[in-house]
Design a protein around this motif. Structure first.
Motif, short mmCIF file in Angstrom:
data_model
loop_
_atom_site.label_atom_id
_atom_site.label_comp_id
_atom_site.label_asym_id
_atom_site.label_seq_id
_atom_site.Cartn_x
_atom_site.Cartn_y
_atom_site.Cartn_z
N ALA A 233 0.57 -1.20 -0.05
CA ALA A 233 -0.38 -0.04 -0.12
C ALA A 233 1.30 0.99 0.03
CB ALA A 233 -0.83 0.42 1.13
N GLY A 234 1.92 1.04 1.05
CA GLY A 234 3.35 2.73 0.84
C GLY A 234 3.60 2.68 -0.62
N ILE A 235 4.07 1.20 -0.78
CA ILE A 235 4.44 1.47 -2.24
C ILE A 235 3.82 2.19 -3.55
CG2 ILE A 235 5.92 0.16 -4.02
CD1 ILE A 235 6.42 -1.48 -1.74
N LEU A 236 2.72 1.77 -3.93
CA LEU A 236 1.42 2.13 -4.25
C LEU A 236 1.31 3.39 -4.40
CD1 LEU A 236 -0.18 -1.48 -5.00
CD2 LEU A 236 1.78 -0.41 -6.29
N LEU A 237 1.24 4.10 -2.79
CA LEU A 237 0.36 5.30 -2.56
C LEU A 237 -0.59 5.15 -2.02
CD1 LEU A 237 2.53 7.56 -5.36
CD2 LEU A 237 3.36 7.45 -2.80
N VAL A 238 -1.20 3.76 -1.65
CA VAL A 238 -2.43 3.86 -1.57
C VAL A 238 -3.01 5.31 -0.74
CG1 VAL A 238 -4.32 2.32 -0.58
CG2 VAL A 238 -2.89 1.55 -2.36
N THR A 239 -4.06 5.46 -0.59
CA THR A 239 -4.99 6.69 -0.20
C THR A 239 -5.25 6.05 1.19
OG1 THR A 239 -4.63 8.76 -1.49
CG2 THR A 239 -5.80 8.55 0.49
N PRO A 240 -4.31 5.77 2.78
CA PRO A 240 -5.24 6.22 3.50
C PRO A 240 -6.79 6.79 3.69
CG PRO A 240 -2.97 6.73 4.14
CD PRO A 240 -2.98 7.08 3.36
N PRO A 241 -7.92 6.03 3.85
CA PRO A 241 -9.00 6.69 4.49
C PRO A 241 -8.76 7.77 5.80
CG PRO A 241 -9.64 4.24 3.57
CD PRO A 241 -8.06 4.80 4.32
N GLU A 242 -8.57 6.82 6.52
CA GLU A 242 -8.69 8.74 7.74
C GLU A 242 -7.48 9.27 7.83
OE1 GLU A 242 -7.82 4.89 8.09
OE2 GLU A 242 -9.20 4.01 8.11
N LEU A 243 -6.57 9.27 6.60
CA LEU A 243 -5.99 10.45 6.89
C LEU A 243 -6.75 11.22 5.87
CD1 LEU A 243 -3.52 12.22 7.40
CD2 LEU A 243 -2.19 10.27 5.46
N GLN A 244 -7.06 10.70 4.49
CA GLN A 244 -7.81 11.52 3.73
C GLN A 244 -9.19 12.76 4.63
OE1 GLN A 244 -7.22 11.76 -0.78
NE2 GLN A 244 -7.85 13.57 0.70
N ALA A 245 -9.54 11.66 5.30
CA ALA A 245 -10.75 12.37 5.53
C ALA A 245 -10.37 13.36 6.62
CB ALA A 245 -11.54 11.83 6.15
N HIS A 246 -9.65 13.06 7.19
CA HIS A 246 -8.89 14.84 8.44
C HIS A 246 -8.39 15.64 7.16
CE1 HIS A 246 -7.09 17.02 11.51
NE2 HIS A 246 -5.96 16.05 11.17
N VAL A 247 -7.61 15.10 6.13
CA VAL A 247 -7.04 17.27 5.47
C VAL A 247 -8.13 17.13 5.38
CG1 VAL A 247 -5.79 16.96 3.32
CG2 VAL A 247 -5.29 15.28 4.94
N ASP A 248 -9.56 16.44 4.57
CA ASP A 248 -10.27 16.84 3.96
C ASP A 248 -11.13 17.81 4.63
OD1 ASP A 248 -9.82 16.41 0.83
OD2 ASP A 248 -11.15 14.54 1.25
N SER A 249 -11.31 17.48 6.00
CA SER A 249 -12.21 18.12 7.00
C SER A 249 -11.49 19.51 7.31
CB SER A 249 -12.44 17.39 8.00
OG SER A 249 -12.57 18.62 9.50
N VAL A 250 -9.88 19.35 6.86
CA VAL A 250 -9.94 20.35 7.73
C VAL A 250 -9.64 21.53 6.38
CG1 VAL A 250 -6.54 21.89 8.37
CG2 VAL A 250 -7.53 19.89 9.07
N ALA A 251 -9.51 20.73 5.57
CA ALA A 251 -9.35 21.80 3.94
C ALA A 251 -10.86 22.59 4.14
CB ALA A 251 -8.79 21.54 2.71
N ARG A 252 -12.11 21.76 4.04
CA ARG A 252 -13.49 22.32 3.86
C ARG A 252 -13.58 23.48 5.31
NH1 ARG A 252 -14.93 16.75 3.08
NH2 ARG A 252 -15.24 16.34 5.07
#
Length: 326
Positions: A233-252
């Motif tokens: 997952a790290g090699i393929l740069l798979v996005t962690p759902p929890e981290l993505q949700a946190h970043v999007d929440s801050v950005a919104r």
């Protein structure tokens, strides 16, 4: 590369094997693994036990992979230090060394699985060929000693990682648990072999070593699968759902409070490193602001995302052109 090793060898022994640091624990593990692995190969040959030999070979593979883990941990630590930023190594790897961590973890897990698969084939072959006669006395002695040593050191590594929180040490602790489990298996098996001698079940004796080896190999093949999956997952740069949700929440929240048009986020977890790229689309008629205000806004966003860390790669960009966000 030579300066890395020169500085490391110049450290006092108390710091070189410091159990409070990731690198110190890995160095201790390498030294202990090498001693146990060499002893396993020697005793396995003396006892004619393929199970003990596999235990030793497994340990030697673990030594090599732990050494690679130590090297990568050293490189990552150096790349996040200000006094190392001008080094020739950092000039060649300006994006850091986080990407090496999942590669090493993945290769380590795959090698362990491959070694176990090869040993499993040999075990099945031995079972089909009438088993293997072994010297049970030396085998039991070595099994008990290695079980106690591996269990004690595995507990030490696990306790050390509760403070450090390293994926490398976590994998190493798992390998020590596997090694101790293997030792426990062949102690029980060899004691069973002694008990059946001179009984109607004596014919089972030659099959004990390859049978237990086959069971251990199946266990070893399954244990690293989770680590390999996370590494891929790290090699393929798979996005962690929890981290993505946190970043999007801050950005919104930033978009709503500052009247921006929208945002785009790109997030990946590569080993211990977090890579976050945030693009905010600003209205074309937005009043001009001094650069210092944009920098203050970047600081605000960075604080909202979490505590700053040398292992976080954060890029924040403001533009009126949506094409820059794609």
């Amino acid at each position: 590369m030579a300066p890395l090793y020169n500085r490391a060898m110049a450290l006092p022994a108390s710091r070189f094997f410091d159990p409070a640091t990731e690198q110190g624990v890995l160095r201790l593990s390498i030294a202990f693994s090498l001693a146990v692995a060499l002893a396993g190969v020697v005793f396995g040959l003396l006892a004619n036990s393929s199970l003990i030999i596999f235990d030793g070979i497994y340990g030697l593979i673990d030594v090599v992979m732990t050494w690679l883990s130590l090297l990568v941990a050293r490189l990552i630590a150096l790349s996040t230090q200000t006094d190392a930023l001008q080094s020739r190594l950092n000039q060649r790897f300006t994006m850091g060394f986080w990407h090496l961590e999942p590669i090493v973890l993945g290769v380590s897990g795959i090698l362990m699985i491959g070694a176990a698969l090869y040993a499993l084939v040999n075990a099945v072959d031995a079972l089909m060929s009438g088993g293997r006669h072994i010297a049970l006395g030396p085998a039991i002695v070595f099994g008990v000693v290695s079980l106690l040593a591996e269990s004690a050191f595995g507990a030490f590594v696990w306790r050390a990682n509760r403070r450090i929180g390293s994926d490398f040490i976590a994998l190493d602790a798992k390998n020590w648990v596997i090694a101790a489990s293997m030792s426990a298996c062949y102690v029980v098996a060899f004691v069973g072999g002694v008990l059946v001698q001179g009984t109607p079940l004596a014919w089972v004796g030659p099959y004990i070593d390859p049978a237990i080896l086959a069971v251990v190999c199946l266990f070893v093949m399954v244990a690293p699968l989770g680590t390999v999956r996370r590494a891929l997952a790290g090699i393929l740069l798979v996005t962690p759902p929890e981290l993505q949700a946190h970043v999007d929440s801050v950005a919104r929240d930033i978009v709503a409070r500052h009247g921006f048009v929208e945002h785009r986020s790109y997030v990946a977890q590569v080993g211990r490193g977090e890579q976050i790229e945030l693009f905010f689309v600003v209205r074309e008629d937005d009043p001009p602001r001094p650069l210092v205000e944009w920098d203050q806004l970047r600081d605000e966003i960075g604080d909202a995302l979490g505590e700053a860390s040398p292992d976080r790669w954060l890029t924040i960009m403001f533009t009126t052109d949506r094409e820059w966000t794609i």
